[in-house]
Design a protein around this motif. Structure first.
Motif, PDB file in Angstrom:
ATOM      1  N   ALA A  49      33.230  36.941  36.547  1.00 16.56           N
ATOM      2  CA  ALA A  49      34.204  37.988  36.861  1.00 16.56           C
ATOM      3  C   ALA A  49      33.597  38.910  37.896  1.00 16.56           C
ATOM      4  N   ALA A  50      34.466  39.619  38.611  1.00 15.37           N
ATOM      5  CA  ALA A  50      34.000  40.597  39.588  1.00 15.37           C
ATOM      6  C   ALA A  50      35.031  41.690  39.743  1.00 15.37           C
ATOM      7  N   ILE A  51      34.551  42.828  40.218  1.00 17.56           N
ATOM      8  CA  ILE A  51      35.427  43.958  40.492  1.00 17.56           C
ATOM      9  C   ILE A  51      35.082  44.467  41.879  1.00 17.56           C
ATOM     10  N   SER A  52      36.119  44.678  42.677  1.00 20.29           N
ATOM     11  CA  SER A  52      35.879  45.056  44.064  1.00 20.29           C
ATOM     12  C   SER A  52      35.468  46.528  44.152  1.00 20.29           C
ATOM     13  N   ARG A  53      34.821  46.860  45.235  1.00 21.69           N
ATOM     14  CA  ARG A  53      34.514  48.261  45.486  1.00 21.69           C
ATOM     15  C   ARG A  53      35.794  48.993  45.850  1.00 21.69           C
ATOM     16  N   THR A  57      39.914  46.023  42.272  1.00 21.62           N
ATOM     17  CA  THR A  57      40.621  44.775  41.993  1.00 21.62           C
ATOM     18  C   THR A  57      39.690  43.855  41.208  1.00 21.62           C
ATOM     19  N   SER A  58      40.232  43.166  40.209  1.00 26.37           N
ATOM     20  CA  SER A  58      39.394  42.298  39.375  1.00 26.37           C
ATOM     21  C   SER A  58      39.679  40.824  39.654  1.00 26.37           C
ATOM     22  N   TYR A  59      38.651  40.012  39.427  1.00 26.45           N
ATOM     23  CA  TYR A  59      38.706  38.577  39.679  1.00 26.45           C
ATOM     24  C   TYR A  59      38.041  37.870  38.503  1.00 26.45           C
ATOM     25  N   TYR A  60      38.556  36.705  38.141  1.00 26.70           N
ATOM     26  CA  TYR A  60      38.014  35.978  36.991  1.00 26.70           C
ATOM     27  C   TYR A  60      37.996  34.484  37.236  1.00 26.70           C
ATOM     28  N   ILE A  61      37.017  33.822  36.634  1.00 27.08           N
ATOM     29  CA  ILE A  61      37.061  32.377  36.581  1.00 27.08           C
ATOM     30  C   ILE A  61      38.172  31.996  35.602  1.00 27.08           C
ATOM     31  N   ASP A  62      38.817  30.850  35.839  1.00 21.77           N
ATOM     32  CA  ASP A  62      39.996  30.473  35.049  1.00 21.77           C
ATOM     33  C   ASP A  62      39.715  30.432  33.553  1.00 21.77           C
ATOM     34  N   SER A  63      38.536  29.988  33.174  1.00 15.95           N
ATOM     35  CA  SER A  63      38.248  29.771  31.754  1.00 15.95           C
ATOM     36  C   SER A  63      38.156  31.064  30.941  1.00 15.95           C
ATOM     37  N   LYS A  65      40.126  33.944  31.884  1.00 16.47           N
ATOM     38  CA  LYS A  65      41.325  34.759  32.116  1.00 16.47           C
ATOM     39  C   LYS A  65      42.079  34.967  30.798  1.00 16.47           C
ATOM     40  N   GLY A  66      42.487  36.194  30.567  1.00 13.16           N
ATOM     41  CA  GLY A  66      43.180  36.526  29.332  1.00 13.16           C
ATOM     42  C   GLY A  66      42.255  36.857  28.180  1.00 13.16           C
ATOM     43  N   ARG A  67      40.954  36.580  28.327  1.00 13.64           N
ATOM     44  CA  ARG A  67      39.985  36.881  27.266  1.00 13.64           C
ATOM     45  C   ARG A  67      38.974  37.939  27.705  1.00 13.64           C
ATOM     46  N   PHE A  68      38.573  37.933  28.951  1.00 11.06           N
ATOM     47  CA  PHE A  68      37.577  38.860  29.466  1.00 11.06           C
ATOM     48  C   PHE A  68      38.266  39.892  30.366  1.00 11.06           C
ATOM     49  N   THR A  69      37.719  41.108  30.353  1.00  9.12           N
ATOM     50  CA  THR A  69      38.201  42.169  31.225  1.00  9.12           C
ATOM     51  C   THR A  69      37.002  42.876  31.837  1.00  9.12           C
ATOM     52  N   ILE A  70      37.007  43.006  33.146  1.00 10.05           N
ATOM     53  CA  ILE A  70      35.963  43.760  33.844  1.00 10.05           C
ATOM     54  C   ILE A  70      36.552  45.100  34.273  1.00 10.05           C
ATOM     55  N   PHE A  71      35.800  46.160  34.057  1.00 13.43           N
ATOM     56  CA  PHE A  71      36.267  47.482  34.475  1.00 13.43           C
ATOM     57  C   PHE A  71      35.056  48.364  34.711  1.00 13.43           C
ATOM     58  N   ARG A  72      35.284  49.454  35.403  1.00 13.89           N
ATOM     59  CA  ARG A  72      34.173  50.322  35.750  1.00 13.89           C
ATOM     60  C   ARG A  72      34.465  51.767  35.369  1.00 13.89           C
ATOM     61  N   THR A  78      28.769  52.787  35.829  1.00 17.34           N
ATOM     62  CA  THR A  78      28.644  51.639  34.931  1.00 17.34           C
ATOM     63  C   THR A  78      29.825  50.699  35.109  1.00 17.34           C
ATOM     64  N   VAL A  79      29.539  49.409  34.997  1.00 14.00           N
ATOM     65  CA  VAL A  79      30.575  48.382  34.981  1.00 14.00           C
ATOM     66  C   VAL A  79      30.466  47.630  33.662  1.00 14.00           C
ATOM     67  N   TYR A  80      31.601  47.367  33.059  1.00 14.01           N
ATOM     68  CA  TYR A  80      31.638  46.708  31.758  1.00 14.01           C
ATOM     69  C   TYR A  80      32.310  45.351  31.859  1.00 14.01           C
TER      70      TYR A  80
END
Length: 124
Positions: A49-53, A57-63, A65-72, A78-80
């Motif tokens: 997963a990644a979050i843009s500066r 905007t967040s990005y995830y690998i398909d496997s 998606k819907g289970r993981f959330t990235i946020f800052r 801090t990024v979680y």
């Protein structure tokens, strides 16, 4: 330059949850894209997963998606990575990475700064 420290890994049963933390020091993390990568035993490190500066905007690998959330949390620098409904295939060492460029969020070589990693083990 920025220093990254991951925490929050551990052992959890399938279906459980963990929250990983990537704490940044040295520079404001909001100026960086931040990614999470993982490496399972015997496998290559892969993007998770990644979050843009700036606009986060967040990005995830398909496997995941819907289970993981990235946020800052910019105030805490801090990024979680919130991981729910964990599966045994999610097992590995999780690394956070940061870079001031805004592109190629899923490409390892586009990141200059890396943490030391935190182990996540999901039992079946």
């Amino acid at each position: 330059q920025v220093q990254l420290v991951e925490s929050g890994g551990g052992l959890v049963q399938a279906g459980g949850s963990l929250r990983l933390t990537c704490a940044a020091s040295g520079r404001s993390s909001s100026d960086y894209k931040v990614g999470w990568f993982r490496q399972a035993p015997g496998k290559e490190r892969e993007f998770v997963a990644a979050i843009s500066r700036y606009d986060s905007t967040s990005y995830y690998i398909d496997s995941v998606k819907g289970r993981f959330t990235i946020f800052r949390n910019n105030a805490e620098n801090t990024v979680y990575l919130q991981m729910n409904n964990l599966k045994p295939d999610d097992t590995g060492v999780y690394y956070c990475a940061a870079d001031r460029t805004g592109t190629a969020v899923n490409v390892m070589r586009s990141y200059d700064y890396w943490g030391q990693g935190t182990q996540v083990t999901v039992s079946s």
